[in-house]
Design a protein around this motif. Structure first.
Motif, mmCIF file in Angstrom:
data_model
loop_
_atom_site.group_PDB
_atom_site.id
_atom_site.type_symbol
_atom_site.label_atom_id
_atom_site.label_comp_id
_atom_site.label_asym_id
_atom_site.label_seq_id
_atom_site.Cartn_x
_atom_site.Cartn_y
_atom_site.Cartn_z
ATOM 1 N N VAL A 79 3.097 -11.557 -9.496
ATOM 2 C CA VAL A 79 3.088 -10.812 -8.236
ATOM 3 C C VAL A 79 1.727 -10.154 -8.000
ATOM 4 N N ILE A 80 1.145 -9.590 -9.033
ATOM 5 C CA ILE A 80 -0.170 -8.954 -8.868
ATOM 6 C C ILE A 80 -1.251 -10.007 -8.654
ATOM 7 N N PHE A 81 -1.150 -11.125 -9.343
ATOM 8 C CA PHE A 81 -2.070 -12.236 -9.098
ATOM 9 C C PHE A 81 -2.000 -12.651 -7.626
ATOM 10 N N LEU A 82 -0.786 -12.838 -7.109
ATOM 11 C CA LEU A 82 -0.620 -13.217 -5.706
ATOM 12 C C LEU A 82 -1.182 -12.160 -4.768
ATOM 13 N N ALA A 83 -0.994 -10.894 -5.107
ATOM 14 C CA ALA A 83 -1.496 -9.808 -4.264
ATOM 15 C C ALA A 83 -3.012 -9.905 -4.105
ATOM 16 N N PHE A 84 -3.706 -10.059 -5.215
ATOM 17 C CA PHE A 84 -5.166 -10.085 -5.149
ATOM 18 C C PHE A 84 -5.702 -11.377 -4.540
ATOM 19 N N VAL A 85 -5.095 -12.502 -4.890
ATOM 20 C CA VAL A 85 -5.623 -13.784 -4.412
ATOM 21 C C VAL A 85 -5.345 -13.999 -2.929
ATOM 22 N N PHE A 86 -4.131 -13.691 -2.490
ATOM 23 C CA PHE A 86 -3.745 -14.039 -1.126
ATOM 24 C C PHE A 86 -3.724 -12.863 -0.155
ATOM 25 N N HIS A 87 -3.784 -11.620 -0.668
ATOM 26 C CA HIS A 87 -3.732 -10.460 0.226
ATOM 27 C C HIS A 87 -4.732 -9.385 -0.162
ATOM 28 N N GLY A 88 -5.665 -9.702 -1.030
ATOM 29 C CA GLY A 88 -6.604 -8.712 -1.563
ATOM 30 C C GLY A 88 -7.647 -8.241 -0.564
ATOM 31 N N PHE A 102 -0.558 -6.398 0.615
ATOM 32 C CA PHE A 102 -1.144 -6.125 -0.698
ATOM 33 C C PHE A 102 -0.410 -4.968 -1.374
ATOM 34 N N VAL A 103 -0.240 -3.866 -0.669
ATOM 35 C CA VAL A 103 0.417 -2.681 -1.224
ATOM 36 C C VAL A 103 1.874 -2.976 -1.570
ATOM 37 N N ASP A 104 2.551 -3.759 -0.748
ATOM 38 C CA ASP A 104 3.947 -4.115 -1.019
ATOM 39 C C ASP A 104 4.104 -4.793 -2.376
ATOM 40 N N HIS A 105 3.118 -5.558 -2.777
ATOM 41 C CA HIS A 105 3.193 -6.217 -4.079
ATOM 42 C C HIS A 105 3.231 -5.198 -5.217
ATOM 43 N N PHE A 106 2.598 -4.051 -5.017
ATOM 44 C CA PHE A 106 2.592 -3.034 -6.062
ATOM 45 C C PHE A 106 3.938 -2.329 -6.182
ATOM 46 N N THR A 107 4.646 -2.179 -5.075
ATOM 47 C CA THR A 107 5.989 -1.607 -5.175
ATOM 48 C C THR A 107 6.911 -2.581 -5.912
ATOM 49 N N LEU A 109 5.846 -4.712 -8.134
ATOM 50 C CA LEU A 109 5.374 -4.615 -9.514
ATOM 51 C C LEU A 109 6.069 -3.468 -10.236
ATOM 52 N N ALA A 110 6.168 -2.324 -9.587
ATOM 53 C CA ALA A 110 6.803 -1.160 -10.211
ATOM 54 C C ALA A 110 8.252 -1.474 -10.596
ATOM 55 N N GLY A 111 8.976 -2.100 -9.695
ATOM 56 C CA GLY A 111 10.357 -2.464 -10.001
ATOM 57 C C GLY A 111 10.454 -3.454 -11.144
ATOM 58 N N LEU A 112 9.581 -4.428 -11.160
ATOM 59 C CA LEU A 112 9.593 -5.431 -12.230
ATOM 60 C C LEU A 112 9.260 -4.806 -13.589
ATOM 61 N N LEU A 113 8.301 -3.905 -13.616
ATOM 62 C CA LEU A 113 7.965 -3.238 -14.875
ATOM 63 C C LEU A 113 9.122 -2.370 -15.360
ATOM 64 N N PHE A 114 9.767 -1.675 -14.440
ATOM 65 C CA PHE A 114 10.928 -0.865 -14.790
ATOM 66 C C PHE A 114 12.030 -1.762 -15.359
ATOM 67 N N ALA A 115 12.259 -2.872 -14.706
ATOM 68 C CA ALA A 115 13.278 -3.821 -15.165
ATOM 69 C C ALA A 115 12.925 -4.377 -16.542
#
Length: 140
Positions: A79-88, A102-107, A109-115
């Motif tokens: 997800v972070i790779f996609l954020a930077f490559v396609f929406h950075g 771009f910012v939506d990818h970080f939200t 990311l937060a859920g995925l890390l929590f999971a």
């Protein structure tokens, strides 16, 4: 009971997001390849297929709970790779909406890390994986 429901709903949401992404790729593989090529990657059709298959694997992991933490971590990196490559930042000047994407990818990311840290829950989860340990299960 509320905790179990919340975890299962979260797993369904994760699976649903990646299932939609995979279905769009399968429905328009050439368009996905063109998008990947526009970002400058070689072998865009091959990479489009890899991405679609990877997303299907994520769906299976989120639905079953098998290799759940590993899948969540891999999904986070993806997800972070996609954020930077396609929406950075290079995309922001041409289209301000890209910053929001771009910012939506970080939200996400937060859920995925929590999971990844908390695992698939106690119900409807195959307990297979490399990260999943008895210590993690007893911490809940």
């Amino acid at each position: 009971m509320g905790r179990t429901i919340a975890i299962l709903v979260a797993r369904l949401i994760f699976a649903g997001v990646f299932a939609l992404a995979a279905s769009f790729k399968f429905a328009g593989m050439e368009a996905t390849a063109a998008y990947i090529a526009a970002a400058g990657f070689p072998f865009p059709l091959f990479l489009a297929w890899v991405a679609a298959i990877f997303e299907v694997a994520l769906v299976l992991a989120f639905l079953t709970g098998a290799f759940f933490s590993e899948a969540a971590l891999l999904a986070a990196v993806y997800v972070i790779f996609l954020a930077f490559v396609f929406h950075g930042p290079s995309h922001w000047q041409g289209n301000q909406a890209e910053f929001g994407f771009f910012v939506d990818h970080f939200t996400f990311l937060a859920g995925l890390l929590f999971a990844a840290v908390h695992g698939p829950g106690e119900r409807l989860a195959l307990r297979k994986g490399f990260i999943w340990t008895q210590t993690a299960a007893s911490a809940r």
